[in-house]
Design a protein around this motif. Structure first.
Motif, PDB file in Angstrom:
ATOM      1  N   PRO A   1       0.824  -1.234   0.000  1.00 10.64           N
ATOM      2  CA  PRO A   1       0.000   0.000   0.000  1.00 10.64           C
ATOM      3  C   PRO A   1       0.849   1.272   0.000  1.00 10.64           C
ATOM      4  O   PRO A   1       0.488   2.262  -0.644  1.00 10.64           O
ATOM      5  N   LEU A   2       1.997   1.237   0.716  1.00  8.34           N
ATOM      6  CA  LEU A   2       2.858   2.429   0.751  1.00  8.34           C
ATOM      7  C   LEU A   2       3.462   2.686  -0.624  1.00  8.34           C
ATOM      8  O   LEU A   2       3.548   3.842  -1.076  1.00  8.34           O
TER       9      LEU A   2
ATOM     10  N   LYS B   1       2.151   1.882  -3.426  1.00 13.68           N
ATOM     11  CA  LYS B   1       1.079   2.383  -4.300  1.00 13.68           C
ATOM     12  C   LYS B   1       0.845   3.856  -4.064  1.00 13.68           C
ATOM     13  O   LYS B   1       0.671   4.631  -5.016  1.00 13.68           O
ATOM     14  N   ARG B   2       0.859   4.290  -2.783  1.00 15.09           N
ATOM     15  CA  ARG B   2       0.683   5.712  -2.483  1.00 15.09           C
ATOM     16  C   ARG B   2       1.850   6.525  -3.044  1.00 15.09           C
ATOM     17  O   ARG B   2       1.683   7.640  -3.530  1.00 15.09           O
ATOM     18  N   TYR B   3       3.052   5.968  -2.979  1.00 15.57           N
ATOM     19  CA  TYR B   3       4.229   6.649  -3.532  1.00 15.57           C
ATOM     20  C   TYR B   3       4.063   6.862  -5.039  1.00 15.57           C
ATOM     21  O   TYR B   3       4.307   7.967  -5.552  1.00 15.57           O
ATOM     22  N   GLU B   4       3.650   5.817  -5.735  1.00 17.83           N
ATOM     23  CA  GLU B   4       3.493   5.934  -7.187  1.00 17.83           C
ATOM     24  C   GLU B   4       2.403   6.931  -7.546  1.00 17.83           C
ATOM     25  O   GLU B   4       2.519   7.672  -8.524  1.00 17.83           O
ATOM     26  N   GLN B   5       1.329   6.971  -6.750  1.00 18.55           N
ATOM     27  CA  GLN B   5       0.267   7.946  -7.003  1.00 18.55           C
ATOM     28  C   GLN B   5       0.765   9.374  -6.763  1.00 18.55           C
ATOM     29  O   GLN B   5       0.459  10.289  -7.539  1.00 18.55           O
ATOM     30  N   THR B   6       1.551   9.547  -5.698  1.00 19.89           N
ATOM     31  CA  THR B   6       2.098  10.885  -5.402  1.00 19.89           C
ATOM     32  C   THR B   6       3.060  11.325  -6.497  1.00 19.89           C
ATOM     33  O   THR B   6       3.052  12.484  -6.930  1.00 19.89           O
TER      34      THR B   6
END
Length: 303
Positions: free
Chosen positions: A252-253, A255-260
């Motif tokens: 999940p982290l 995924k959040r990094y890639e979205q950011t």
């Protein structure tokens, strides 16, 4: 002007292969704006000036050069017209490279990739007698970068690029401000950077709006930054300011990094587009030859 110190011809092979150089000879740099060059060059300008190619007539006014009066028309109409010709001018091509410590990341490193891009674009310009100047963000305010002109200058351009070393922290705003003070003229400017500045990129790019250059922003990120292969408990260290963070890397982290990261890149692209600049994201995983002959050709920098 460029230094007269001896250069190593073998430097060519470290940045550009002979096969790719042959392909680059078929290309030329293109600008979307009209600039007044300082010297006559090989490019046809939309301005009227002095060359062998006729452009138009206009009425003679006192003070015009009598050599350009069309005397045949005067003999028929008893009125004096001035012959106008297409001006030929040179193009000023600037490259501003990020050599901060964060560019020394990836395999190949982002800086090595940036050098290859600069070498390829510089060679294209040199083959068409454009004026090529390469500078870095870390360059002192009063120190202008060397200028090259003519394909015989290729060795010195490559030697200059090969000697660039990564180091220091990114300061985009100061680097761009100093560049603008050193180079008040017009032309094409290609910025090659990862744009990873904790102070943001907005202020730096905003300074270029008043410069009225034809600006291309090539944002280079390492494949490891775009798709990090990390997991477990890690301590991440900022290469520029030694800032540290202890994290547990999970799916999940990531995924959040890639979205950011995707939002960051989209924000840069939107910021550039709104201000008439061209933004291009490049991964070090992508062959740089493809960037030059494919993507930059599609975006109109070369043809």
């Amino acid at each position: 002007m460029s230094s007269a110190s001896p250069v190593d011809p073998s430097a060519e092979l470290s940045l550009l292969s002979p096969e790719f150089l042959a392909r680059l000879e078929q290309l030329e740099l293109v600008t979307r704006k009209i600039f007044r060059g300082r010297m006559k060059g090989e490019r046809r300008s939309k301005r009227k000036g002095q060359s062998v190619e006729f452009a138009d007539f206009r009425n003679y006014v006192a003070g015009d050069d009598l050599r350009f009066i069309d005397w045949n028309t005067y003999a028929r109409l008893d009125r004096m017209f001035l012959k106008m010709f297409l001006e030929e001018e040179d193009l000023h091509f600037y490259m501003l490279l990020d050599t901060s410590a964060s560019m020394d990341f990836g395999a190949p490193s982002k800086l090595d990739y940036a050098k290859r891009v600069a070498a390829a674009l510089g060679f294209i310009g040199l083959t068409h007698s454009d004026r090529i100047r390469v500078e870095t963000f870390s360059q002192p305010a009063g120190q202008r970068g060397p200028v090259w002109r003519g394909r015989a200058s290729l060795w010195r351009l490559l030697d200059y690029l090969n000697k660039l070393e990564p180091g220091g922290a990114t300061d985009l705003a100061t680097g761009v401000r100093n560049f603008c003070l050193r180079n008040p003229g017009k032309g094409i400017l290609v910025i090659v950077s990862d744009l990873l500045d904790k102070a943001g990129y907005e202020r730096a790019l905003r300074l270029l709006v008043a410069q009225q250059m034809d600006v291309y922003v090539i944002q280079i990120l390492a494949a490891e930054e775009l798709k990090p292969d990390l997991k477990g408990d890690l301590q991440l260290v900022d290469s520029e300011d030694d800032d540290r963070a202890e994290l547990t890397i999970s799916a999940p982290l990531l995924k959040r990094y890639e979205q950011t990261l995707a939002a960051f890149v989209a924000g840069v692209r939107d910021y550039c587009t709104r201000r008439g600049m061209t933004h291009l994201l490049a991964s070090t995983e992508q062959p740089f030859e493809q960037l030059i002959t494919g993507y930059l050709r599609q975006r109109g920098l070369v043809r």
